[in-house]
Design a protein around this motif. Sequence first.
Motif, PDB file in Angstrom:
ATOM      1  N   GLU A  50       0.454  -1.204   0.007  1.00 31.20           N
ATOM      2  CA  GLU A  50       0.366  -0.254   0.246  1.00 31.20           C
ATOM      3  C   GLU A  50       0.693   1.091  -0.272  1.00 31.20           C
ATOM      4  O   GLU A  50       0.474   2.378  -0.995  1.00 31.20           O
ATOM      5  N   ASN A  94      -5.161  -7.641   1.981  1.00 25.10           N
ATOM      6  CA  ASN A  94      -4.244  -6.400   2.212  1.00 25.10           C
ATOM      7  C   ASN A  94      -3.449  -6.078   2.645  1.00 25.10           C
ATOM      8  O   ASN A  94      -3.064  -7.790   3.349  1.00 25.10           O
ATOM      9  N   VAL A 127       2.547   1.895  -2.921  1.00 23.66           N
ATOM     10  CA  VAL A 127       1.086   2.513  -4.121  1.00 23.66           C
ATOM     11  C   VAL A 127       0.815   4.303  -4.126  1.00 23.66           C
ATOM     12  O   VAL A 127       1.046   5.033  -4.911  1.00 23.66           O
ATOM     13  N   ASN A 149      -7.573  -0.108  -5.583  1.00 21.36           N
ATOM     14  CA  ASN A 149      -6.205   0.860  -5.927  1.00 21.36           C
ATOM     15  C   ASN A 149      -6.116   2.240  -6.485  1.00 21.36           C
ATOM     16  O   ASN A 149      -5.446   2.901  -5.939  1.00 21.36           O
ATOM     17  N   CYS A 160      -8.022  -6.726  -3.102  1.00 17.79           N
ATOM     18  CA  CYS A 160      -8.065  -6.747  -4.984  1.00 17.79           C
ATOM     19  C   CYS A 160      -7.206  -8.234  -5.487  1.00 17.79           C
ATOM     20  O   CYS A 160      -8.161  -8.484  -5.486  1.00 17.79           O
ATOM     21  N   TYR A 217      -1.747  -5.640  -6.324  1.00 16.31           N
ATOM     22  CA  TYR A 217      -2.493  -3.122  -7.065  1.00 16.31           C
ATOM     23  C   TYR A 217      -1.741  -4.193  -7.820  1.00 16.31           C
ATOM     24  O   TYR A 217      -0.568  -3.695  -8.143  1.00 16.31           O
TER      25      TYR A 217
END
Length: 454
Positions: free
Chosen positions: A57, A99, A60, A80, A95, A281
């Motif tokens: 995360e 997670n 991203v 995402n 996704c 992701y």
Amino acid sequence: MKKTILHLPIAIFFIWSTHSCTSFLDVKSDEKLTVPTMLEDFEALLNGPDFILEPAEGEVMTTDYYLSEEAFEGMYCPVNADLYRWIDNPLIQNCDGNNGWELSYQNIYRSNVVLEGLQKYEQDKGENERSRNVKGHAYFVRGINHFGVIKLWAKAYDRVTSNAELGIPLKLTTDFNEISTRAVLKEAMEQIEDDLLKATDLLPERQISVRLPNKVSAWAYLSRFYLYLSDFEKARHFAELCINSGLELIDFNTLSFTGAFPFNMDTNTEILYARVLTTAYESLGINLRRVDMDLYNSYADDDLRKDIYFSINTDGSIRFRGSYSGGGGGLFSGPALDEMYLNAAECYARENNFGKAKEYLYHLLRNRMAEGYIFEDLQDSSVLEEVLKERRKELLLRGIRFGDVKRLNSMGGSITLVRTVGLEEYTLPPNSPNAILLIPQNVIEISGIEQNPR
């Protein structure tokens, strides 16, 4: 060998059956679990494929890469898309996999299974070198996974306020019925520190594979940990232990490759522990992500990383191919020797020992620049800034940048992240609450723990 074969299915079954069995992950389970009791079982449990995965995360949410408008519109996962724009999403929908919260706490739970099982094992059979190794591995796993969660789901550490800030749930047992609460930030950090220090005492000097932690791996994570806490003396100490462990930087002047990717995780001599970002992701996929052009242009023409790390797409955009994991699986995110040189350089710069900071910085860069490159004589006032610039360039797409942004902003860094999607511009200002992820909503509903404020 026969014992390993007999007990391995037990561990495999246990991994499968605990996929989402605890109150701090998803829902409670009434399953009767087969609990491992032999060293072979514990080793198999810690060597499952999920243990080298790290939450993605944070990566991203960095701006070291971007998506074309077409790629953004084509993403199938709303989580995402929201992370990419720093829009709140309680991660109800995963996704392409778990997670980061769920993944991390699954690994923490399994490490607790091992630690509790080892306690009973050693009571009956005594401690031995092999059981110490397994125990160190379990503490290492628990420490680095709690650390991964706290960097994403808690505020950046501040020594002054850490005793009043919300941390994360600390899971130190396998008790399904244990009430989940959020430890304060100070307590959570102390637990992570304790686990990693125990790992350094128990783990062996060397392992047969970089996928198994050893003392140097634990030192490297302690250096990362203390740098995040702005404890520069300790971060430097553990970085230098890694630097002086007998490993050598790769001289990029000697690097040759015939395939599409220059590095391989099993042969890269800089890697201190093999770990990768989860591929959950889509936006991090090599065919979608594009490197920020200003970042690419910041590499000098004589910087070998410009050719080794990157290739140019047919549309002129920049593709990053320099992950230490190579082309398969997720982006490399484990500690490596180059990171330790930058950790030590930053710490010395912050301690005003600019000569030593430049020594470590230039030693790294001499292994990255073309032979004969002449380095400018940096002024003392510019050393820290230069180290931080090189940190971003050298450690690109390793899952490190977002934690750096949080810690640097907590120290007054004033870094604002900006992304443009179509005609919309999105920003993440310094110390924004949105730099702290919302805890998944199903976890809040089941456990009753406090959500991060907005």
